[in-house]
Design a protein around this motif. Structure first.
Motif, PDB file in Angstrom:
ATOM      1  N   LYS A 101       8.893   8.050  -2.524  1.00  0.00           N
ATOM      2  CA  LYS A 101      10.119   8.318  -3.286  1.00  0.00           C
ATOM      3  C   LYS A 101      10.757   7.044  -3.834  1.00  0.00           C
ATOM      4  O   LYS A 101      11.283   7.026  -4.941  1.00  0.00           O
ATOM      5  CB  LYS A 101      11.119   9.058  -2.398  1.00  0.00           C
ATOM      6  N   SER A 102      10.780   6.008  -3.035  1.00  0.00           N
ATOM      7  CA  SER A 102      11.450   4.792  -3.520  1.00  0.00           C
ATOM      8  C   SER A 102      10.481   3.600  -3.507  1.00  0.00           C
ATOM      9  O   SER A 102      10.578   2.722  -2.659  1.00  0.00           O
ATOM     10  CB  SER A 102      12.660   4.473  -2.643  1.00  0.00           C
ATOM     11  N   PRO A 103       9.521   3.638  -4.432  1.00  0.00           N
ATOM     12  CA  PRO A 103       8.518   2.567  -4.434  1.00  0.00           C
ATOM     13  C   PRO A 103       9.125   1.190  -4.680  1.00  0.00           C
ATOM     14  O   PRO A 103       8.608   0.190  -4.174  1.00  0.00           O
ATOM     15  CB  PRO A 103       7.567   2.971  -5.556  1.00  0.00           C
ATOM     16  N   VAL A 104      10.210   1.160  -5.444  1.00  0.00           N
ATOM     17  CA  VAL A 104      10.797  -0.145  -5.784  1.00  0.00           C
ATOM     18  C   VAL A 104      11.325  -0.825  -4.527  1.00  0.00           C
ATOM     19  O   VAL A 104      11.094  -2.012  -4.281  1.00  0.00           O
ATOM     20  CB  VAL A 104      11.928   0.015  -6.822  1.00  0.00           C
ATOM     21  N   ALA A 159       0.836  -1.202   0.000  1.00  0.00           N
ATOM     22  CA  ALA A 159       0.000   0.000   0.000  1.00  0.00           C
ATOM     23  C   ALA A 159       0.872   1.254   0.000  1.00  0.00           C
ATOM     24  O   ALA A 159       0.597   2.212  -0.730  1.00  0.00           O
ATOM     25  CB  ALA A 159      -0.926  -0.012   1.211  1.00  0.00           C
ATOM     26  N   ILE A 160       1.945   1.226   0.812  1.00  0.00           N
ATOM     27  CA  ILE A 160       2.846   2.381   0.862  1.00  0.00           C
ATOM     28  C   ILE A 160       3.508   2.595  -0.494  1.00  0.00           C
ATOM     29  O   ILE A 160       3.622   3.729  -0.982  1.00  0.00           O
ATOM     30  CB  ILE A 160       3.926   2.182   1.951  1.00  0.00           C
ATOM     31  N   ALA A 161       3.917   1.473  -1.104  1.00  0.00           N
ATOM     32  CA  ALA A 161       4.589   1.581  -2.400  1.00  0.00           C
ATOM     33  C   ALA A 161       3.669   2.170  -3.453  1.00  0.00           C
ATOM     34  O   ALA A 161       4.121   2.776  -4.431  1.00  0.00           O
ATOM     35  CB  ALA A 161       5.089   0.212  -2.850  1.00  0.00           C
ATOM     36  N   GLY A 162       2.360   1.994  -3.226  1.00  0.00           N
ATOM     37  CA  GLY A 162       1.410   2.499  -4.208  1.00  0.00           C
ATOM     38  C   GLY A 162       1.124   3.984  -4.048  1.00  0.00           C
ATOM     39  O   GLY A 162       0.495   4.598  -4.911  1.00  0.00           O
ATOM     40  N   ALA A 214       8.143  -5.593   0.611  1.00  0.00           N
ATOM     41  CA  ALA A 214       6.854  -6.269   0.729  1.00  0.00           C
ATOM     42  C   ALA A 214       6.962  -7.703   0.238  1.00  0.00           C
ATOM     43  O   ALA A 214       6.466  -8.642   0.871  1.00  0.00           O
ATOM     44  CB  ALA A 214       5.798  -5.519  -0.067  1.00  0.00           C
ATOM     45  N   TYR A 215       7.653  -7.861  -0.892  1.00  0.00           N
ATOM     46  CA  TYR A 215       7.795  -9.215  -1.427  1.00  0.00           C
ATOM     47  C   TYR A 215       8.610 -10.091  -0.497  1.00  0.00           C
ATOM     48  O   TYR A 215       8.351 -11.298  -0.387  1.00  0.00           O
ATOM     49  CB  TYR A 215       8.399  -9.177  -2.835  1.00  0.00           C
TER      50      TYR A 215
END
Lengths: 73, 396
Positions: free
Chosen positions: A40-43, A32-35, A49-50
Protein backbone atom coordinates in the motif's frame (compact mmCIF):
# COMPACT_ATOMS: atom_id res chain seq x y z
CA UNK A 1 50.35 -13.02 25.57
CA UNK A 2 47.85 -10.60 24.16
CA UNK A 3 44.70 -12.62 24.68
CA UNK A 4 42.73 -9.56 25.65
CA UNK A 5 43.64 -7.81 22.43
CA UNK A 6 42.76 -10.88 20.45
CA UNK A 7 39.39 -11.03 22.11
CA UNK A 8 38.92 -7.34 21.49
CA UNK A 9 39.72 -7.67 17.80
CA UNK A 10 37.34 -10.59 17.47
CA UNK A 11 34.57 -8.76 19.30
CA UNK A 12 34.93 -5.54 17.35
CA UNK A 13 35.03 -7.44 14.07
CA UNK A 14 31.86 -9.29 14.97
CA UNK A 15 29.97 -6.19 16.08
CA UNK A 16 31.04 -4.10 13.09
CA UNK A 17 30.37 -6.75 10.47
CA UNK A 18 27.04 -7.78 11.97
CA UNK A 19 25.89 -4.17 12.17
CA UNK A 20 26.72 -3.54 8.53
CA UNK A 21 25.20 -6.76 7.28
CA UNK A 22 22.01 -6.37 9.31
CA UNK A 23 21.52 -2.80 8.11
CA UNK A 24 22.15 -3.67 4.52
CA UNK A 25 20.01 -6.79 4.63
CA UNK A 26 17.13 -4.82 6.11
CA UNK A 27 17.56 -2.34 3.30
CA UNK A 28 17.46 -5.12 0.73
CA UNK A 29 14.40 -6.66 2.36
CA UNK A 30 12.59 -3.34 2.47
CA UNK A 31 13.29 -2.66 -1.21
CA UNK A 32 11.89 -6.10 -1.97
CA UNK A 33 8.77 -5.34 0.08
CA UNK A 34 8.37 -1.99 -1.64
CA UNK A 35 8.46 -3.79 -4.95
CA UNK A 36 5.53 -6.02 -4.06
CA UNK A 37 2.42 -5.45 -6.13
CA UNK A 38 -0.08 -5.29 -3.28
CA UNK A 39 2.05 -3.01 -1.15
CA UNK A 40 0.00 0.00 0.00
CA UNK A 41 2.70 2.51 0.84
CA UNK A 42 5.70 1.65 -1.31
CA UNK A 43 7.13 5.15 -0.97
CA UNK A 44 7.36 4.93 2.80
CA UNK A 45 8.93 1.48 2.75
CA UNK A 46 11.34 2.48 0.04
CA UNK A 47 12.48 5.53 1.92
CA UNK A 48 12.95 3.35 5.01
CA UNK A 49 15.16 1.14 2.90
CA UNK A 50 17.19 4.14 1.87
CA UNK A 51 17.57 5.13 5.51
CA UNK A 52 19.04 1.69 6.15
CA UNK A 53 21.46 2.08 3.24
CA UNK A 54 22.40 5.53 4.46
CA UNK A 55 23.25 4.23 7.93
CA UNK A 56 25.28 1.52 6.29
CA UNK A 57 27.20 4.09 4.22
CA UNK A 58 27.80 6.15 7.33
CA UNK A 59 29.28 3.10 9.05
CA UNK A 60 31.59 2.49 6.10
CA UNK A 61 32.69 6.12 6.09
CA UNK A 62 33.42 5.81 9.79
CA UNK A 63 35.60 2.83 8.93
CA UNK A 64 37.55 4.91 6.42
CA UNK A 65 37.83 7.65 9.00
CA UNK A 66 39.44 5.11 11.29
CA UNK A 67 42.05 3.82 8.86
CA UNK A 68 43.30 7.24 7.87
CA UNK A 69 45.64 8.36 10.63
CA UNK A 70 45.39 11.95 9.44
CA UNK A 71 41.95 12.17 11.05
CA UNK A 72 43.03 10.18 14.04
CA UNK A 73 45.10 12.90 15.60
CA UNK B 1 73.78 -2.44 -2.77
CA UNK B 2 71.31 0.13 -1.51
CA UNK B 3 69.96 0.66 -5.01
CA UNK B 4 69.64 -3.09 -5.51
CA UNK B 5 67.71 -3.47 -2.28
CA UNK B 6 65.36 -0.64 -3.22
CA UNK B 7 64.70 -2.21 -6.60
CA UNK B 8 63.99 -5.56 -4.98
CA UNK B 9 61.81 -3.93 -2.34
CA UNK B 10 59.73 -2.27 -5.04
CA UNK B 11 59.42 -5.56 -6.85
CA UNK B 12 58.27 -7.15 -3.62
CA UNK B 13 55.68 -4.40 -3.37
CA UNK B 14 54.57 -5.25 -6.90
CA UNK B 15 54.20 -8.95 -6.11
CA UNK B 16 52.40 -8.02 -2.92
CA UNK B 17 49.96 -5.98 -4.97
CA UNK B 18 49.08 -8.65 -7.46
CA UNK B 19 49.11 -11.36 -4.87
CA UNK B 20 46.54 -9.53 -2.79
CA UNK B 21 44.17 -8.21 -5.45
CA UNK B 22 42.22 -11.37 -4.80
CA UNK B 23 41.52 -10.46 -1.20
CA UNK B 24 39.43 -7.51 -2.17
CA UNK B 25 38.22 -8.34 -5.62
CA UNK B 26 37.76 -12.10 -5.93
CA UNK B 27 34.25 -12.18 -4.46
CA UNK B 28 32.74 -9.23 -6.38
CA UNK B 29 34.18 -10.66 -9.59
CA UNK B 30 32.76 -14.06 -8.74
CA UNK B 31 29.26 -12.68 -8.21
CA UNK B 32 29.45 -10.37 -11.19
CA UNK B 33 29.13 -7.25 -9.08
CA UNK B 34 32.04 -5.65 -10.90
CA UNK B 35 33.57 -6.61 -14.22
CA UNK B 36 36.99 -8.21 -13.76
CA UNK B 37 38.99 -5.45 -15.42
CA UNK B 38 37.07 -2.68 -13.71
CA UNK B 39 37.55 -4.46 -10.43
CA UNK B 40 41.32 -4.60 -10.61
CA UNK B 41 41.47 -1.01 -11.84
CA UNK B 42 39.34 0.07 -8.90
CA UNK B 43 41.49 -1.92 -6.50
CA UNK B 44 44.63 -0.40 -8.00
CA UNK B 45 43.37 3.16 -7.60
CA UNK B 46 42.25 2.50 -4.05
CA UNK B 47 45.56 0.91 -3.18
CA UNK B 48 47.30 3.97 -4.57
CA UNK B 49 45.08 6.28 -2.57
CA UNK B 50 45.44 4.15 0.51
CA UNK B 51 49.21 4.17 0.30
CA UNK B 52 49.24 7.95 0.21
CA UNK B 53 46.58 8.40 2.87
CA UNK B 54 48.46 6.77 5.64
CA UNK B 55 51.98 8.13 5.85
CA UNK B 56 52.37 7.19 9.44
CA UNK B 57 54.58 4.23 8.85
CA UNK B 58 55.12 1.52 11.35
CA UNK B 59 58.82 2.31 11.54
CA UNK B 60 59.94 -0.99 12.89
CA UNK B 61 58.99 -3.23 10.04
CA UNK B 62 60.66 -6.16 11.61
CA UNK B 63 58.65 -5.14 14.64
CA UNK B 64 60.98 -6.65 17.21
CA UNK B 65 61.23 -9.97 15.43
CA UNK B 66 64.91 -9.35 15.16
CA UNK B 67 66.60 -8.08 18.27
CA UNK B 68 68.20 -4.80 17.48
CA UNK B 69 69.99 -2.03 19.27
CA UNK B 70 71.36 -2.78 22.70
CA UNK B 71 73.25 -5.93 21.73
CA UNK B 72 74.80 -4.02 18.91
CA UNK B 73 73.03 -6.03 16.24
CA UNK B 74 72.28 -3.97 13.20
CA UNK B 75 70.21 -4.97 10.27
CA UNK B 76 72.43 -4.46 7.27
CA UNK B 77 71.25 -3.91 3.71
CA UNK B 78 72.66 -7.38 2.97
CA UNK B 79 70.24 -9.05 5.33
CA UNK B 80 67.30 -7.06 4.04
CA UNK B 81 68.29 -7.98 0.50
CA UNK B 82 68.37 -11.66 1.42
CA UNK B 83 65.08 -11.43 3.29
CA UNK B 84 63.36 -9.71 0.38
CA UNK B 85 64.67 -12.33 -2.01
CA UNK B 86 63.04 -15.02 0.08
CA UNK B 87 59.77 -13.13 0.22
CA UNK B 88 59.65 -12.37 -3.50
CA UNK B 89 60.42 -15.92 -4.58
CA UNK B 90 57.84 -17.40 -2.23
CA UNK B 91 55.25 -14.92 -3.45
CA UNK B 92 55.96 -15.94 -7.03
CA UNK B 93 55.71 -19.65 -6.24
CA UNK B 94 52.40 -19.33 -4.43
CA UNK B 95 51.08 -17.14 -7.22
CA UNK B 96 52.01 -19.81 -9.75
CA UNK B 97 50.12 -22.35 -7.66
CA UNK B 98 47.21 -19.94 -7.29
CA UNK B 99 47.44 -20.05 -3.53
CA UNK B 100 46.51 -17.02 -1.50
CA UNK B 101 49.30 -16.72 1.03
CA UNK B 102 50.33 -13.92 3.28
CA UNK B 103 52.89 -11.54 1.79
CA UNK B 104 53.75 -10.24 5.23
CA UNK B 105 54.53 -13.72 6.47
CA UNK B 106 56.76 -14.26 3.47
CA UNK B 107 58.56 -11.05 4.34
CA UNK B 108 58.91 -11.98 8.00
CA UNK B 109 60.08 -15.45 7.04
CA UNK B 110 62.67 -14.12 4.63
CA UNK B 111 64.02 -11.66 7.17
CA UNK B 112 64.15 -14.28 9.91
CA UNK B 113 66.02 -16.73 7.69
CA UNK B 114 68.45 -14.07 6.57
CA UNK B 115 69.06 -12.89 10.12
CA UNK B 116 69.69 -16.39 11.43
CA UNK B 117 72.38 -16.97 8.83
CA UNK B 118 73.75 -13.45 8.77
CA UNK B 119 73.80 -12.84 12.51
CA UNK B 120 72.85 -16.00 14.35
CA UNK B 121 70.03 -17.66 16.20
CA UNK B 122 70.27 -15.27 19.13
CA UNK B 123 69.12 -12.47 16.84
CA UNK B 124 65.59 -13.84 16.65
CA UNK B 125 63.03 -13.04 19.26
CA UNK B 126 61.04 -16.25 19.19
CA UNK B 127 58.41 -15.09 21.61
CA UNK B 128 57.59 -12.21 19.29
CA UNK B 129 57.52 -14.58 16.35
CA UNK B 130 54.96 -16.71 18.15
CA UNK B 131 52.93 -13.72 19.17
CA UNK B 132 53.06 -11.79 15.92
CA UNK B 133 53.08 -14.49 13.31
CA UNK B 134 52.00 -17.91 14.45
CA UNK B 135 49.08 -17.10 16.72
CA UNK B 136 47.53 -14.55 14.35
CA UNK B 137 47.88 -17.10 11.57
CA UNK B 138 45.73 -19.47 13.59
CA UNK B 139 43.19 -16.95 14.72
CA UNK B 140 42.79 -14.72 11.66
CA UNK B 141 40.89 -17.26 9.58
CA UNK B 142 38.98 -18.48 12.62
CA UNK B 143 37.72 -15.05 13.62
CA UNK B 144 36.97 -13.96 10.08
CA UNK B 145 35.38 -17.28 9.21
CA UNK B 146 33.13 -17.27 12.24
CA UNK B 147 32.04 -13.68 11.69
CA UNK B 148 31.43 -14.29 7.99
CA UNK B 149 29.41 -17.39 8.87
CA UNK B 150 27.20 -15.45 11.27
CA UNK B 151 26.82 -12.57 8.82
CA UNK B 152 25.87 -14.84 5.95
CA UNK B 153 23.29 -16.57 8.11
CA UNK B 154 21.88 -13.20 9.15
CA UNK B 155 21.84 -11.83 5.63
CA UNK B 156 19.91 -14.81 4.38
CA UNK B 157 17.57 -14.92 7.35
CA UNK B 158 16.75 -11.24 7.05
CA UNK B 159 16.11 -11.27 3.35
CA UNK B 160 14.27 -14.55 3.06
CA UNK B 161 10.60 -13.98 2.37
CA UNK B 162 7.81 -16.48 2.09
CA UNK B 163 4.17 -15.98 1.46
CA UNK B 164 2.50 -16.73 4.80
CA UNK B 165 -0.40 -18.55 3.19
CA UNK B 166 0.97 -20.46 0.27
CA UNK B 167 4.57 -20.78 1.44
CA UNK B 168 5.78 -19.66 -1.95
CA UNK B 169 8.93 -17.67 -2.20
CA UNK B 170 8.45 -13.96 -2.71
CA UNK B 171 10.89 -11.71 -4.51
CA UNK B 172 13.93 -11.21 -2.38
CA UNK B 173 15.99 -8.79 -4.42
CA UNK B 174 19.19 -10.34 -3.16
CA UNK B 175 20.83 -8.91 -6.23
CA UNK B 176 20.84 -5.69 -4.22
CA UNK B 177 23.82 -7.06 -2.38
CA UNK B 178 25.84 -6.66 -5.56
CA UNK B 179 25.74 -2.90 -5.27
CA UNK B 180 26.83 -3.20 -1.68
CA UNK B 181 29.70 -5.42 -2.69
CA UNK B 182 31.20 -2.63 -4.75
CA UNK B 183 31.59 -0.57 -1.61
CA UNK B 184 32.69 -3.29 0.77
CA UNK B 185 35.31 -4.62 -1.60
CA UNK B 186 36.55 -1.08 -2.15
CA UNK B 187 36.95 -0.75 1.58
CA UNK B 188 39.05 -3.91 1.67
CA UNK B 189 41.25 -2.59 -1.15
CA UNK B 190 41.72 0.72 0.62
CA UNK B 191 42.61 -0.98 3.88
CA UNK B 192 45.10 -3.11 2.01
CA UNK B 193 46.76 -0.03 0.53
CA UNK B 194 47.12 1.62 3.91
CA UNK B 195 48.62 -1.52 5.39
CA UNK B 196 50.76 -3.28 2.87
CA UNK B 197 52.38 -0.43 0.99
CA UNK B 198 53.63 0.72 4.37
CA UNK B 199 55.75 -2.38 4.79
CA UNK B 200 57.81 -1.65 1.72
CA UNK B 201 58.11 2.02 2.62
CA UNK B 202 59.38 0.97 6.01
CA UNK B 203 61.94 -1.35 4.47
CA UNK B 204 63.27 1.17 1.98
CA UNK B 205 63.52 3.77 4.71
CA UNK B 206 65.34 1.26 6.88
CA UNK B 207 67.83 0.64 4.07
CA UNK B 208 68.33 4.34 3.45
CA UNK B 209 69.01 4.88 7.12
CA UNK B 210 71.34 1.89 7.27
CA UNK B 211 73.12 3.18 4.18
CA UNK B 212 73.59 6.53 5.86
CA UNK B 213 71.71 8.58 3.29
CA UNK B 214 68.90 9.45 5.66
CA UNK B 215 68.83 10.62 9.23
CA UNK B 216 67.92 7.89 11.71
CA UNK B 217 64.43 8.15 13.11
CA UNK B 218 63.02 10.16 10.23
CA UNK B 219 59.97 9.13 8.27
CA UNK B 220 59.84 7.95 4.68
CA UNK B 221 60.72 10.49 2.04
CA UNK B 222 58.14 11.52 -0.50
CA UNK B 223 59.67 9.70 -3.45
CA UNK B 224 59.71 6.51 -1.42
CA UNK B 225 56.01 6.86 -0.65
CA UNK B 226 55.22 7.62 -4.27
CA UNK B 227 57.32 4.77 -5.62
CA UNK B 228 55.79 2.25 -3.24
CA UNK B 229 52.27 3.48 -3.88
CA UNK B 230 52.74 3.10 -7.62
CA UNK B 231 54.47 -0.26 -7.35
CA UNK B 232 51.62 -1.74 -5.34
CA UNK B 233 49.02 -0.14 -7.60
CA UNK B 234 50.63 -1.49 -10.77
CA UNK B 235 50.92 -4.87 -9.13
CA UNK B 236 47.27 -4.79 -8.20
CA UNK B 237 46.29 -3.80 -11.70
CA UNK B 238 48.36 -6.61 -13.18
CA UNK B 239 46.02 -8.77 -11.18
CA UNK B 240 46.80 -12.13 -9.70
CA UNK B 241 44.16 -13.88 -11.75
CA UNK B 242 45.24 -17.27 -10.55
CA UNK B 243 44.62 -16.38 -6.95
CA UNK B 244 41.39 -14.60 -7.83
CA UNK B 245 40.24 -17.84 -9.36
CA UNK B 246 41.03 -19.80 -6.22
CA UNK B 247 39.36 -17.30 -3.94
CA UNK B 248 36.43 -16.54 -6.20
CA UNK B 249 35.32 -19.98 -7.23
CA UNK B 250 37.84 -22.52 -5.95
CA UNK B 251 36.79 -22.50 -2.32
CA UNK B 252 33.06 -22.26 -2.62
CA UNK B 253 30.43 -20.88 -4.91
CA UNK B 254 29.87 -17.24 -4.03
CA UNK B 255 26.49 -15.54 -4.23
CA UNK B 256 26.04 -11.78 -3.77
CA UNK B 257 24.75 -11.93 -0.20
CA UNK B 258 27.60 -14.23 0.72
CA UNK B 259 30.16 -12.04 -0.99
CA UNK B 260 28.82 -9.01 0.80
CA UNK B 261 29.02 -10.76 4.16
CA UNK B 262 32.51 -12.07 3.46
CA UNK B 263 33.83 -8.67 2.42
CA UNK B 264 32.23 -6.91 5.34
CA UNK B 265 33.83 -9.39 7.70
CA UNK B 266 37.19 -9.03 5.99
CA UNK B 267 37.11 -5.25 6.10
CA UNK B 268 35.98 -5.17 9.73
CA UNK B 269 38.62 -7.67 10.78
CA UNK B 270 41.44 -5.82 9.05
CA UNK B 271 40.38 -2.45 10.39
CA UNK B 272 39.81 -3.77 13.89
CA UNK B 273 43.09 -5.61 14.00
CA UNK B 274 45.27 -2.86 12.60
CA UNK B 275 43.78 -0.38 15.04
CA UNK B 276 43.83 -2.50 18.13
CA UNK B 277 47.34 -3.77 17.73
CA UNK B 278 46.79 -7.43 17.06
CA UNK B 279 47.87 -7.55 13.45
CA UNK B 280 46.12 -10.11 11.29
CA UNK B 281 47.13 -11.00 7.78
CA UNK B 282 44.83 -9.60 5.09
CA UNK B 283 45.09 -12.75 3.04
CA UNK B 284 44.26 -15.09 5.87
CA UNK B 285 41.35 -12.98 7.00
CA UNK B 286 39.96 -12.90 3.47
CA UNK B 287 40.31 -16.64 2.93
CA UNK B 288 38.69 -17.34 6.28
CA UNK B 289 35.79 -15.06 5.38
CA UNK B 290 35.16 -16.78 2.08
CA UNK B 291 35.09 -20.21 3.73
CA UNK B 292 32.89 -18.95 6.55
CA UNK B 293 30.41 -17.43 4.13
CA UNK B 294 30.37 -20.68 2.21
CA UNK B 295 29.44 -22.58 5.35
CA UNK B 296 26.77 -20.03 6.16
CA UNK B 297 24.62 -20.53 3.11
CA UNK B 298 22.51 -23.62 2.92
CA UNK B 299 23.22 -25.89 0.05
CA UNK B 300 26.75 -24.71 -0.52
CA UNK B 301 29.69 -26.97 -0.23
CA UNK B 302 33.11 -25.78 0.72
CA UNK B 303 35.87 -27.45 -1.22
CA UNK B 304 37.96 -28.57 1.69
CA UNK B 305 40.62 -29.96 -0.57
CA UNK B 306 41.41 -26.47 -1.85
CA UNK B 307 41.14 -25.07 1.66
CA UNK B 308 43.60 -27.67 2.86
CA UNK B 309 46.02 -26.78 0.08
CA UNK B 310 45.82 -23.15 1.10
CA UNK B 311 46.37 -23.98 4.76
CA UNK B 312 49.37 -26.07 3.81
CA UNK B 313 50.68 -23.12 1.84
CA UNK B 314 50.40 -20.94 4.94
CA UNK B 315 52.23 -23.51 6.99
CA UNK B 316 55.09 -23.46 4.53
CA UNK B 317 55.19 -19.73 3.96
CA UNK B 318 57.37 -18.86 6.90
CA UNK B 319 59.90 -21.72 6.73
CA UNK B 320 60.11 -21.72 2.93
CA UNK B 321 60.83 -18.03 2.58
CA UNK B 322 63.14 -18.33 5.59
CA UNK B 323 65.14 -20.99 3.78
CA UNK B 324 65.40 -18.90 0.62
CA UNK B 325 66.32 -15.89 2.74
CA UNK B 326 68.96 -17.92 4.56
CA UNK B 327 70.48 -19.27 1.35
CA UNK B 328 70.62 -15.78 -0.11
CA UNK B 329 72.24 -14.50 3.05
CA UNK B 330 74.88 -17.22 2.71
CA UNK B 331 75.58 -16.18 -0.87
CA UNK B 332 75.68 -12.52 0.02
CA UNK B 333 78.16 -13.13 2.82
CA UNK B 334 80.71 -14.29 0.22
CA UNK B 335 80.99 -10.77 -1.09
CA UNK B 336 80.17 -8.88 -4.23
CA UNK B 337 80.29 -12.04 -6.34
CA UNK B 338 77.71 -13.63 -4.08
CA UNK B 339 75.41 -10.65 -4.41
CA UNK B 340 75.64 -10.83 -8.18
CA UNK B 341 74.98 -14.57 -8.18
CA UNK B 342 72.00 -14.11 -5.87
CA UNK B 343 70.57 -11.33 -8.03
CA UNK B 344 71.01 -13.31 -11.24
CA UNK B 345 69.60 -16.53 -9.79
CA UNK B 346 66.68 -14.64 -8.28
CA UNK B 347 65.85 -12.83 -11.51
CA UNK B 348 66.05 -15.97 -13.58
CA UNK B 349 63.87 -17.86 -11.12
CA UNK B 350 61.24 -15.15 -11.37
CA UNK B 351 61.50 -15.16 -15.17
CA UNK B 352 61.27 -18.94 -15.25
CA UNK B 353 58.09 -18.90 -13.18
CA UNK B 354 56.65 -16.23 -15.41
CA UNK B 355 57.35 -18.36 -18.49
CA UNK B 356 55.79 -21.41 -16.84
CA UNK B 357 52.74 -19.34 -15.95
CA UNK B 358 52.26 -18.47 -19.61
CA UNK B 359 51.66 -22.12 -20.43
CA UNK B 360 48.44 -22.21 -18.49
CA UNK B 361 47.25 -18.72 -18.88
CA UNK B 362 44.75 -17.42 -16.38
CA UNK B 363 43.56 -13.96 -17.28
CA UNK B 364 40.63 -11.71 -16.60
CA UNK B 365 38.66 -13.58 -19.23
CA UNK B 366 38.76 -16.92 -17.49
CA UNK B 367 39.55 -16.11 -13.88
CA UNK B 368 36.09 -17.03 -12.74
CA UNK B 369 33.83 -19.46 -14.45
CA UNK B 370 31.82 -18.02 -17.28
CA UNK B 371 28.71 -19.75 -16.05
CA UNK B 372 28.77 -17.41 -13.09
CA UNK B 373 29.33 -14.39 -15.30
CA UNK B 374 26.46 -15.43 -17.51
CA UNK B 375 24.26 -15.71 -14.48
CA UNK B 376 25.24 -12.20 -13.48
CA UNK B 377 24.48 -10.78 -16.88
CA UNK B 378 21.11 -12.41 -16.96
CA UNK B 379 20.35 -11.18 -13.50
CA UNK B 380 21.15 -7.60 -14.19
CA UNK B 381 19.59 -6.96 -17.52
CA UNK B 382 16.57 -9.04 -16.68
CA UNK B 383 15.20 -10.25 -19.98
CA UNK B 384 17.76 -9.10 -22.45
CA UNK B 385 19.63 -11.71 -24.36
CA UNK B 386 22.68 -13.17 -22.74
CA UNK B 387 25.82 -12.13 -24.45
CA UNK B 388 28.43 -14.17 -22.69
CA UNK B 389 29.97 -16.19 -25.43
CA UNK B 390 31.24 -19.57 -24.45
CA UNK B 391 34.20 -19.10 -26.76
CA UNK B 392 35.86 -17.00 -24.11
CA UNK B 393 36.24 -20.10 -22.08
CA UNK B 394 38.02 -22.17 -24.67
CA UNK B 395 41.52 -20.98 -23.86
CA UNK B 396 41.43 -22.32 -20.35
Amino acid sequence: MKWLELLQVGGVTLVAAVTLVVLYSLGVRLTAIAGDAQQKSPVLVRSLAYVCFAFCAAAVLFGIYLIVPYFGK
Amino acid sequence: MVALVIALALFFDFTNGFHDTANAMATPIATGAIKPKTAVALAAVLNLVGAFLSTEVAKTISGGLIREGSDGIHITPDIIFAGLMGAVLWNMITWLKGLPSSSSHALFGGLIGAAVVGIGFHSINFETVLQKVILPALFAPLIAGLVAYICTRLAYALTSRHDPETGDKLTQKRGGFRTGQIFTSSLVALAHGTNDAQKTMGIITLVLIAGGTQAPGSGPQFWVIAACAFAIAIGTYAGGWRIIRTMGSGLTEVKPAQGFSAETSTASAILASSHLGFALSTTQVASGSVIGSGLGRKGTSVRWGTAGKIALGWLFTLPASAIVGALTALLVSIGVVGVIIAAVVGTSAVLFMFVVSRKSHVGHHNAVEVEEAGHAVRFRKKKKSRKTTPSEDVQR
